[in-house]
Design a protein around this motif. Structure first.
Motif, PDB file in Angstrom:
ATOM      1  N   ASN A   1      15.442   8.723  -7.697  1.00  0.00           N
ATOM      2  CA  ASN A   1      14.600   8.507  -8.855  1.00  0.00           C
ATOM      3  C   ASN A   1      13.600   7.378  -8.570  1.00  0.00           C
ATOM      4  OD1 ASN A   1      13.992   7.007 -11.460  1.00  0.00           O
ATOM      5  ND2 ASN A   1      14.900   8.908 -12.232  1.00  0.00           N
ATOM      6  N   ALA A   2      12.314   7.624  -8.831  1.00  0.00           N
ATOM      7  CA  ALA A   2      11.276   6.625  -8.561  1.00  0.00           C
ATOM      8  C   ALA A   2      11.444   5.380  -9.428  1.00  0.00           C
ATOM      9  CB  ALA A   2       9.890   7.233  -8.767  1.00  0.00           C
ATOM     10  N   THR A   3      11.893   5.554 -10.660  1.00  0.00           N
ATOM     11  CA  THR A   3      12.102   4.400 -11.541  1.00  0.00           C
ATOM     12  C   THR A   3      13.188   3.487 -10.975  1.00  0.00           C
ATOM     13  OG1 THR A   3      11.404   5.687 -13.454  1.00  0.00           O
ATOM     14  CG2 THR A   3      12.689   3.693 -13.893  1.00  0.00           C
ATOM     15  N   LEU A   4      14.250   4.082 -10.464  1.00  0.00           N
ATOM     16  CA  LEU A   4      15.324   3.288  -9.863  1.00  0.00           C
ATOM     17  C   LEU A   4      14.798   2.516  -8.657  1.00  0.00           C
ATOM     18  CD1 LEU A   4      18.289   2.459  -9.774  1.00  0.00           C
ATOM     19  CD2 LEU A   4      18.731   4.525  -8.410  1.00  0.00           C
ATOM     20  N   LEU A   5      14.004   3.154  -7.814  1.00  0.00           N
ATOM     21  CA  LEU A   5      13.444   2.465  -6.643  1.00  0.00           C
ATOM     22  C   LEU A   5      12.505   1.341  -7.076  1.00  0.00           C
ATOM     23  CD1 LEU A   5      13.337   2.136  -3.637  1.00  0.00           C
ATOM     24  CD2 LEU A   5      11.653   3.973  -3.518  1.00  0.00           C
TER      25      LEU A   5
ATOM     26  N   TYR B   1       0.815  -1.210   0.000  1.00  0.00           N
ATOM     27  CA  TYR B   1       0.000   0.000   0.000  1.00  0.00           C
ATOM     28  C   TYR B   1       0.854   1.268   0.000  1.00  0.00           C
ATOM     29  CZ  TYR B   1       0.935  -0.646   4.980  1.00  0.00           C
ATOM     30  OH  TYR B   1       1.544  -0.871   6.188  1.00  0.00           O
ATOM     31  N   LEU B   2       2.147   1.159   0.246  1.00  0.00           N
ATOM     32  CA  LEU B   2       3.025   2.324   0.182  1.00  0.00           C
ATOM     33  C   LEU B   2       3.328   2.653  -1.278  1.00  0.00           C
ATOM     34  CD1 LEU B   2       5.602   1.501   2.993  1.00  0.00           C
ATOM     35  CD2 LEU B   2       3.724   3.152   3.082  1.00  0.00           C
ATOM     36  N   LYS B   3       3.334   3.933  -1.591  1.00  0.00           N
ATOM     37  CA  LYS B   3       3.642   4.363  -2.952  1.00  0.00           C
ATOM     38  C   LYS B   3       5.159   4.457  -3.109  1.00  0.00           C
ATOM     39  CE  LYS B   3       0.625   7.216  -4.985  1.00  0.00           C
ATOM     40  NZ  LYS B   3       0.014   8.518  -5.290  1.00  0.00           N
TER      41      LYS B   3
ATOM     42  N   ARG C   1      19.423   5.118   2.722  1.00  0.00           N
ATOM     43  CA  ARG C   1      18.621   6.282   2.329  1.00  0.00           C
ATOM     44  C   ARG C   1      17.135   5.925   2.283  1.00  0.00           C
ATOM     45  NH1 ARG C   1      20.735   8.858  -3.092  1.00  0.00           N
ATOM     46  NH2 ARG C   1      18.870  10.118  -2.781  1.00  0.00           N
ATOM     47  N   ILE C   2      16.831   4.759   1.740  1.00  0.00           N
ATOM     48  CA  ILE C   2      15.433   4.317   1.634  1.00  0.00           C
ATOM     49  C   ILE C   2      14.871   4.040   3.019  1.00  0.00           C
ATOM     50  CG2 ILE C   2      13.917   2.526   0.710  1.00  0.00           C
ATOM     51  CD1 ILE C   2      16.120   2.289  -1.595  1.00  0.00           C
ATOM     52  N   GLU C   3      15.632   3.369   3.858  1.00  0.00           N
ATOM     53  CA  GLU C   3      15.187   3.090   5.224  1.00  0.00           C
ATOM     54  C   GLU C   3      14.928   4.392   5.982  1.00  0.00           C
ATOM     55  OE1 GLU C   3      16.707  -0.039   8.351  1.00  0.00           O
ATOM     56  OE2 GLU C   3      17.995   1.735   8.362  1.00  0.00           O
ATOM     57  N   ASP C   4      15.833   5.355   5.866  1.00  0.00           N
ATOM     58  CA  ASP C   4      15.634   6.651   6.529  1.00  0.00           C
ATOM     59  C   ASP C   4      14.370   7.341   6.024  1.00  0.00           C
ATOM     60  OD1 ASP C   4      17.958   6.257   7.987  1.00  0.00           O
ATOM     61  OD2 ASP C   4      19.178   7.630   6.766  1.00  0.00           O
ATOM     62  N   ALA C   5      14.103   7.242   4.724  1.00  0.00           N
ATOM     63  CA  ALA C   5      12.899   7.848   4.152  1.00  0.00           C
ATOM     64  C   ALA C   5      11.643   7.195   4.713  1.00  0.00           C
ATOM     65  CB  ALA C   5      12.928   7.733   2.628  1.00  0.00           C
TER      66      ALA C   5
ATOM     67  N   ALA D   1      10.457   7.228  -2.825  1.00  0.00           N
ATOM     68  CA  ALA D   1      11.585   7.751  -3.612  1.00  0.00           C
ATOM     69  C   ALA D   1      11.740   9.252  -3.394  1.00  0.00           C
ATOM     70  CB  ALA D   1      11.380   7.437  -5.091  1.00  0.00           C
ATOM     71  N   GLU D   2      10.619   9.956  -3.365  1.00  0.00           N
ATOM     72  CA  GLU D   2      10.665  11.401  -3.127  1.00  0.00           C
ATOM     73  C   GLU D   2      11.282  11.698  -1.763  1.00  0.00           C
ATOM     74  OE1 GLU D   2       7.363  14.781  -2.201  1.00  0.00           O
ATOM     75  OE2 GLU D   2       6.932  13.457  -3.890  1.00  0.00           O
TER      76      GLU D   2
END
Length: 124
Positions: free
Chosen positions: A83-87, A70-72, A104-108, A77-78
């Motif tokens: 980049n959203a495509t990379l994620l 359910y997470l976008k 970086r993703i975990e922190d986000a 990525a934002e």
């Protein structure tokens, strides 16, 4: 109660889990997290006679985005400044992130969770 880390990865259409305990690495797979949790508890009971077990969870990105579908991806990525495509490639498993990218993703995700935890809703 014994609390152990359960590392979860997605491969071959299944969730794979691993738990290290007493110099042993226990590994199993299942189609769902609930089934994987049961399988891992069973292995710990059979091999180490552990009965009161809880897990903390660490996911690879494919398993994380499957578990929390359910997470976008674009919003994560934002928040991560990437980049959203990379994620999307990372979440599909078609590309592998560096440890720095994973952090970086975990922190986000943690920032997003903190933001959501402060939300207050009111009846209209």
């Amino acid at each position: 109660m014994q609390v152990l880390p359960l590392i979860i990865e997605k491969a071959d259409g299944a969730l794979w889990g691993r738990v290290a305990y007493d110099d042993n690495l226990l590994v199993d797979s299942a189609p769902t997290l609930d089934e994987l949790r049961v399988n891992m508890k069973t292995l710990l009971q059979e091999f180490h006679d552990l009965h009161d077990i809880e897990f903390t969870y660490a996911y690879d990105l494919s398993a994380f985005f499957e578990q929390y579908a359910y997470l976008k991806v674009s919003k994560i990525a934002e928040y991560a400044g990437m980049n959203a495509t990379l994620l999307r490639h990372y979440s599909a498993g078609s590309k592998q992130p560096s440890p720095e990218q994973v952090k970086r993703i975990e922190d986000a995700v943690h920032r997003l969770a903190l933001e959501l935890s402060s939300v207050q809703l009111v009846a209209a």
